[in-house]
Design a protein around this motif. Structure first.
Motif, PDB file in Angstrom:
ATOM      1  N   GLY A 142       0.840  -1.190   0.000  1.00 14.24           N
ATOM      2  CA  GLY A 142       0.000   0.000   0.000  1.00 14.24           C
ATOM      3  C   GLY A 142       0.871   1.234   0.000  1.00 14.24           C
ATOM      4  O   GLY A 142       2.107   1.137   0.053  1.00 14.24           O
ATOM      5  N   PRO A 143       0.272   2.417  -0.056  1.00 16.98           N
ATOM      6  CA  PRO A 143       1.072   3.641  -0.089  1.00 16.98           C
ATOM      7  C   PRO A 143       2.038   3.750   1.083  1.00 16.98           C
ATOM      8  O   PRO A 143       3.126   4.317   0.943  1.00 16.98           O
ATOM      9  N   ASN A 144       1.656   3.187   2.232  1.00 22.52           N
ATOM     10  CA  ASN A 144       2.487   3.299   3.426  1.00 22.52           C
ATOM     11  C   ASN A 144       2.688   1.938   4.085  1.00 22.52           C
ATOM     12  O   ASN A 144       2.760   1.831   5.296  1.00 22.52           O
ATOM     13  N   GLU A 145       2.790   0.898   3.261  1.00 26.37           N
ATOM     14  CA  GLU A 145       2.905  -0.455   3.815  1.00 26.37           C
ATOM     15  C   GLU A 145       3.796  -1.322   2.936  1.00 26.37           C
ATOM     16  O   GLU A 145       3.657  -1.325   1.713  1.00 26.37           O
ATOM     17  N   VAL A 146       4.695  -2.085   3.603  1.00 27.93           N
ATOM     18  CA  VAL A 146       5.563  -3.019   2.889  1.00 27.93           C
ATOM     19  C   VAL A 146       5.558  -4.361   3.601  1.00 27.93           C
ATOM     20  O   VAL A 146       5.227  -4.464   4.790  1.00 27.93           O
ATOM     21  N   SER A 147       5.931  -5.392   2.857  1.00 26.81           N
ATOM     22  CA  SER A 147       6.109  -6.732   3.412  1.00 26.81           C
ATOM     23  C   SER A 147       7.530  -7.177   3.132  1.00 26.81           C
ATOM     24  O   SER A 147       8.080  -6.901   2.066  1.00 26.81           O
ATOM     25  N   ILE A 148       8.141  -7.859   4.110  1.00 25.12           N
ATOM     26  CA  ILE A 148       9.497  -8.371   3.948  1.00 25.12           C
ATOM     27  C   ILE A 148       9.482  -9.893   4.045  1.00 25.12           C
ATOM     28  O   ILE A 148       8.608 -10.478   4.680  1.00 25.12           O
ATOM     29  N   ALA A 149      10.466 -10.534   3.423  1.00 30.19           N
ATOM     30  CA  ALA A 149      10.518 -11.996   3.397  1.00 30.19           C
ATOM     31  C   ALA A 149      11.950 -12.483   3.466  1.00 30.19           C
ATOM     32  O   ALA A 149      12.379 -13.319   2.662  1.00 30.19           O
ATOM     33  N   CYS A 150      12.722 -11.969   4.415  1.00 35.08           N
ATOM     34  CA  CYS A 150      14.111 -12.389   4.568  1.00 35.08           C
ATOM     35  C   CYS A 150      14.501 -12.262   6.041  1.00 35.08           C
ATOM     36  O   CYS A 150      13.799 -11.624   6.833  1.00 35.08           O
ATOM     37  N   VAL A 151      15.604 -12.856   6.394  1.00 37.42           N
ATOM     38  CA  VAL A 151      16.082 -12.822   7.778  1.00 37.42           C
ATOM     39  C   VAL A 151      17.001 -11.625   7.983  1.00 37.42           C
ATOM     40  O   VAL A 151      16.706 -10.726   8.765  1.00 37.42           O
ATOM     41  N   ASP A 152      18.129 -11.593   7.274  1.00 33.69           N
ATOM     42  CA  ASP A 152      19.061 -10.464   7.390  1.00 33.69           C
ATOM     43  C   ASP A 152      18.454  -9.240   6.694  1.00 33.69           C
ATOM     44  O   ASP A 152      17.930  -9.341   5.580  1.00 33.69           O
ATOM     45  N   GLU A 153      18.531  -8.099   7.365  1.00 38.32           N
ATOM     46  CA  GLU A 153      17.879  -6.864   6.919  1.00 38.32           C
ATOM     47  C   GLU A 153      16.364  -7.057   6.773  1.00 38.32           C
ATOM     48  O   GLU A 153      15.699  -6.330   6.052  1.00 38.32           O
ATOM     49  N   GLY A 154      15.853  -8.049   7.461  1.00 42.65           N
ATOM     50  CA  GLY A 154      14.423  -8.332   7.429  1.00 42.65           C
ATOM     51  C   GLY A 154      13.902  -8.537   8.830  1.00 42.65           C
ATOM     52  O   GLY A 154      13.852  -7.598   9.626  1.00 42.65           O
ATOM     53  N   ILE A 155      13.560  -9.786   9.169  1.00 49.11           N
ATOM     54  CA  ILE A 155      12.948 -10.018  10.482  1.00 49.11           C
ATOM     55  C   ILE A 155      13.927  -9.735  11.624  1.00 49.11           C
ATOM     56  O   ILE A 155      13.497  -9.356  12.719  1.00 49.11           O
ATOM     57  N   ARG A 156      15.219  -9.908  11.395  1.00 49.51           N
ATOM     58  CA  ARG A 156      16.176  -9.597  12.472  1.00 49.51           C
ATOM     59  C   ARG A 156      16.160  -8.115  12.797  1.00 49.51           C
ATOM     60  O   ARG A 156      16.331  -7.716  13.953  1.00 49.51           O
ATOM     61  N   THR A 157      15.964  -7.284  11.794  1.00 57.54           N
ATOM     62  CA  THR A 157      15.933  -5.830  12.009  1.00 57.54           C
ATOM     63  C   THR A 157      14.604  -5.395  12.609  1.00 57.54           C
ATOM     64  O   THR A 157      14.561  -4.626  13.577  1.00 57.54           O
ATOM     65  N   VAL A 158      13.522  -5.895  12.056  1.00 60.09           N
ATOM     66  CA  VAL A 158      12.187  -5.411  12.444  1.00 60.09           C
ATOM     67  C   VAL A 158      11.752  -5.944  13.797  1.00 60.09           C
ATOM     68  O   VAL A 158      11.209  -5.198  14.625  1.00 60.09           O
ATOM     69  N   TYR A 159      12.011  -7.236  14.058  1.00 62.24           N
ATOM     70  CA  TYR A 159      11.420  -7.870  15.237  1.00 62.24           C
ATOM     71  C   TYR A 159      12.386  -8.029  16.401  1.00 62.24           C
ATOM     72  O   TYR A 159      12.010  -8.577  17.430  1.00 62.24           O
ATOM     73  N   SER A 160      13.585  -7.526  16.249  1.00 57.72           N
ATOM     74  CA  SER A 160      14.551  -7.626  17.346  1.00 57.72           C
ATOM     75  C   SER A 160      14.776  -6.300  18.063  1.00 57.72           C
ATOM     76  O   SER A 160      15.669  -6.194  18.893  1.00 57.72           O
ATOM     77  N   GLY A 161      13.992  -5.303  17.742  1.00 58.29           N
ATOM     78  CA  GLY A 161      14.105  -4.062  18.493  1.00 58.29           C
ATOM     79  C   GLY A 161      13.843  -2.827  17.661  1.00 58.29           C
ATOM     80  O   GLY A 161      14.211  -2.760  16.482  1.00 58.29           O
ATOM     81  N   GLY A 162      13.194  -1.831  18.281  1.00 55.04           N
ATOM     82  CA  GLY A 162      13.018  -0.530  17.650  1.00 55.04           C
ATOM     83  C   GLY A 162      11.741  -0.365  16.859  1.00 55.04           C
ATOM     84  O   GLY A 162      11.296   0.753  16.612  1.00 55.04           O
ATOM     85  N   PHE A 163      11.128  -1.454  16.426  1.00 55.31           N
ATOM     86  CA  PHE A 163       9.887  -1.390  15.648  1.00 55.31           C
ATOM     87  C   PHE A 163       8.724  -1.789  16.565  1.00 55.31           C
ATOM     88  O   PHE A 163       8.614  -2.953  16.953  1.00 55.31           O
ATOM     89  N   GLU A 164       7.883  -0.835  16.904  1.00 51.92           N
ATOM     90  CA  GLU A 164       6.755  -1.134  17.782  1.00 51.92           C
ATOM     91  C   GLU A 164       5.615  -1.762  16.993  1.00 51.92           C
ATOM     92  O   GLU A 164       5.600  -1.754  15.764  1.00 51.92           O
ATOM     93  N   LYS A 165       4.638  -2.283  17.729  1.00 50.40           N
ATOM     94  CA  LYS A 165       3.508  -2.936  17.073  1.00 50.40           C
ATOM     95  C   LYS A 165       2.563  -1.906  16.459  1.00 50.40           C
ATOM     96  O   LYS A 165       2.420  -0.789  16.957  1.00 50.40           O
ATOM     97  N   TRP A 166       1.889  -2.346  15.406  1.00 48.03           N
ATOM     98  CA  TRP A 166       0.881  -1.530  14.737  1.00 48.03           C
ATOM     99  C   TRP A 166      -0.401  -1.546  15.569  1.00 48.03           C
ATOM    100  O   TRP A 166      -0.647  -2.473  16.350  1.00 48.03           O
ATOM    101  N   SER A 167      -1.231  -0.537  15.391  1.00 44.54           N
ATOM    102  CA  SER A 167      -2.476  -0.434  16.161  1.00 44.54           C
ATOM    103  C   SER A 167      -3.445  -1.580  15.893  1.00 44.54           C
ATOM    104  O   SER A 167      -4.428  -1.750  16.624  1.00 44.54           O
ATOM    105  N   TRP A 168      -3.183  -2.354  14.859  1.00 43.91           N
ATOM    106  CA  TRP A 168      -3.987  -3.541  14.552  1.00 43.91           C
ATOM    107  C   TRP A 168      -4.106  -4.465  15.756  1.00 43.91           C
ATOM    108  O   TRP A 168      -5.149  -5.084  15.981  1.00 43.91           O
ATOM    109  N   TYR A 169      -3.058  -4.571  16.573  1.00 45.51           N
ATOM    110  CA  TYR A 169      -3.064  -5.494  17.713  1.00 45.51           C
ATOM    111  C   TYR A 169      -4.075  -5.102  18.787  1.00 45.51           C
ATOM    112  O   TYR A 169      -4.923  -5.924  19.162  1.00 45.51           O
TER     113      TYR A 169
END
Length: 532
Positions: free
Chosen positions: A73-100
């Protein structure tokens, strides 16, 4: 009125720039491949896919075509890798979206899973993580007693009766019942547990209420403002009975909390440390662990009346997630084994090495009851390689929660999967569905092959583990993962030590394409044949 013309022109130019020129040509996201031609200027396409429950496969197809990062979407992306992907996003600094919180708050109160910010999540997690640790669970006399009761007094006796009478069973419902009875007993105490395995009317009533709300979860998660606006206009896109169903389930959990509060021994007010659990009653482990630190937390609850809801919202989430995800996993594992009689035989050979064995009927004790019968240690069950491989491969191919886990980019611009630095406020997610289908890591990814976990060398197993994302990763990794694995291994070991299973009706066994993914037909009917 002439002065309105320049204002209208300026406003038109602003709108065109903000909603077309910027997202299509200027935004850092414009350098990311679009999953759909409209993704650069509209979210309607991905919202429609989510509404129709076609999201996971659609996103996976986009990654297969465009690579490790795609624009949804205009302000949404999906990632599908470990390095520069889930290790970056889910290991710190990225908070949860209001969806939760939109989807998973209970009583209007956040719980650990729905908390957006990591700090309150970490505080809550420290309160309860020790009783969900692998070492605690494997040595817990309370859980040991719960396990004996569930396996010998309930599950195996029920399956023995079905086998004798040649009655086929819907194992999806059976597995939901088993996992609910397990998690409720651990949270609230055995004496306060459900007995869904044997109390069929209560089971069916609870499950029907719980599952009936599912078709309407989209609106709470993605478009709560639209649903609220339409409601003011008298258009109830989410029927009133959905809220009534949620309130009934929440009231049920509060009743369990009240019962658990009266079950706490005086010596256990500070920390659960059971020594001699009763055959019919155990300490409410998770409730006890949560109550005292919340009551003494700094800052304290805004009002004393809020404390029961702070506890209940957490435990309601545990029992909901704890029964559903494990129940789905067990169902797909039993389906895969039922397709492979020779594998059932090999698994049984392995299971019979356990001491004491989980054979049923068990050797009769002097009192002719099951209280004095023991079961193998969790460590010995956990060490069985074929059982571990079968469960792990099921968790990979048939992840109960294969859908995206949305986060939000932090204030510091961050590059993902080779993208330009992304500004703050971008919705970014990864999904187990795609990570588990990386053919370079999991050859023939659409095939259920437990041997991939048995025959892998140390390096290959480590690489598969990096991409294995059933329980998430980082600080928000599923707190109940060790409980789920220990429980599921015990249930599978108990069943396949004693029975072979055969498919009677697996129509609709394919998983729904949604965040939580059970069978589309909402059933799996198997027959059970006792092994002499």
């Amino acid at each position: 009125m002439a002065y309105l013309t320049p204002i209208a022109v300026i406003f038109s130019v602003y709108v065109i720039y903000k909603y077309l020129v910027y997202p299509i040509f200027v935004s850092p996201l414009s350098k990311i491949p679009n999953a759909h031609f409209s993704s650069c200027f509209s979210s309607l396409w991905i919202l429609w896919k989510r509404y129709k429950e076609e999201e996971n496969k659609t996103i996976h197809a986009a990654h297969s075509k465009h690579g490790n990062i795609v624009r949804l979407g205009p302000n949404e992306v999906s990632i599908a890798c470990v390095d520069e992907g889930i290790r970056t996003v889910y290991s710190g600094g990225f908070e949860k979206w209001s969806w939760y919180p939109n989807q998973f708050n209970n009583y209007g109160v956040p719980n650990m899973f729905s908390m957006v910010d990591s700090k309150p999540h970490s505080i809550r997690k420290r309160m309860i993580s020790n009783v969900y640790s692998k070492s605690y669970l494997q040595s817990s006399p309370e859980l040991h007693q719960i396990s004996k009761t569930m396996i010998f007094s309930r599950l195996l006796s029920l399956l023995q009766e079905a086998s004798t009478k040649r009655q086929a069973l819907d194992v999806l419902e059976l597995n939901f019942s088993s996992t609910m009875d397990f998690i409720i007993a651990f949270i609230f105490g055995l004496q306060n547990s459900t007995n869904f395995l044997q109390d069929i009317p209560s089971r069916k009533h609870w499950l029907s209420i719980y599952q009936s709300r599912r078709p309407y979860r989209f609106w709470d998660g993605e478009l709560p403002g639209v649903a609220s606006f339409l409601k003011k206009l008298g258009i109830h896109i989410v029927p009133a009975w959905v809220a009534d169903a949620s309130r009934e389930l929440e009231a049920w959990t509060l009743e369990k909390c009240t019962a658990a509060a009266s079950s706490i021994p005086p010596s256990s007010k500070e920390s659960p440390s059971p020594i001699h659990p009763s055959p019919t009653a155990t300490e409410p482990i998770v409730y006890t662990q949560l109550h005292t630190p919340l009551a003494l937390s700094t800052p304290p609850p805004p009002t004393p009346s809020l404390l029961p809801f702070l506890i209940a919202t957490e435990l309601h989430d545990h029992l909901a997630a704890g029964h559903e995800t494990s129940g789905i996993t067990l169902t797909y594992l039993m389906h895969e084994l039922s397709l492979r009689p020779s594998l059932q035989s090999a698994l049984r050979t392995e299971l019979l090495t356990l001491s004491p064995p989980l054979t049923y009927p068990p050797p009769q004790s002097p009192t002719h009851d099951h209280d004095h019968i023991d079961i193998p240690t969790p460590r010995s069950i956990d060490s069985l390689p074929l059982l571990h491989a079968c469960l792990t491969e099921t968790l990979r191919l048939h992840a109960a929660i294969p859908g995206p886990q949305p986060r939000i980019t932090p204030s510091t611009p961050t590059s993902l999967a080779g993208s330009p630095p992304l500004p703050a406020g971008v919705r970014v997610s990864a999904q187990a569905y795609t990570l588990h289908r990386n053919a370079a890591v999991f050859p023939e990814p659409e095939k259920w092959k437990p041997e991939r976990w048995l025959n892998a060398g140390e390096e290959k197993e480590r690489e598969m583990g990096r991409w294995f994302w059933t329980f998430g990763s980082g600080g928000r990794m599923c707190v109940g993962r060790h409980f789920a694995v220990q429980e599921m291994k015990l249930i599978v070991a108990a069943i396949y030590t004693n029975f072979t299973t055969h498919i009677v009706d697996d129509e609709g066994i394919e998983q729904v394409d949604a965040y939580t993914a059970g069978p589309r037909g909402n059933k799996l009917v198997l027959s059970f044949e006792h092994v002499e």
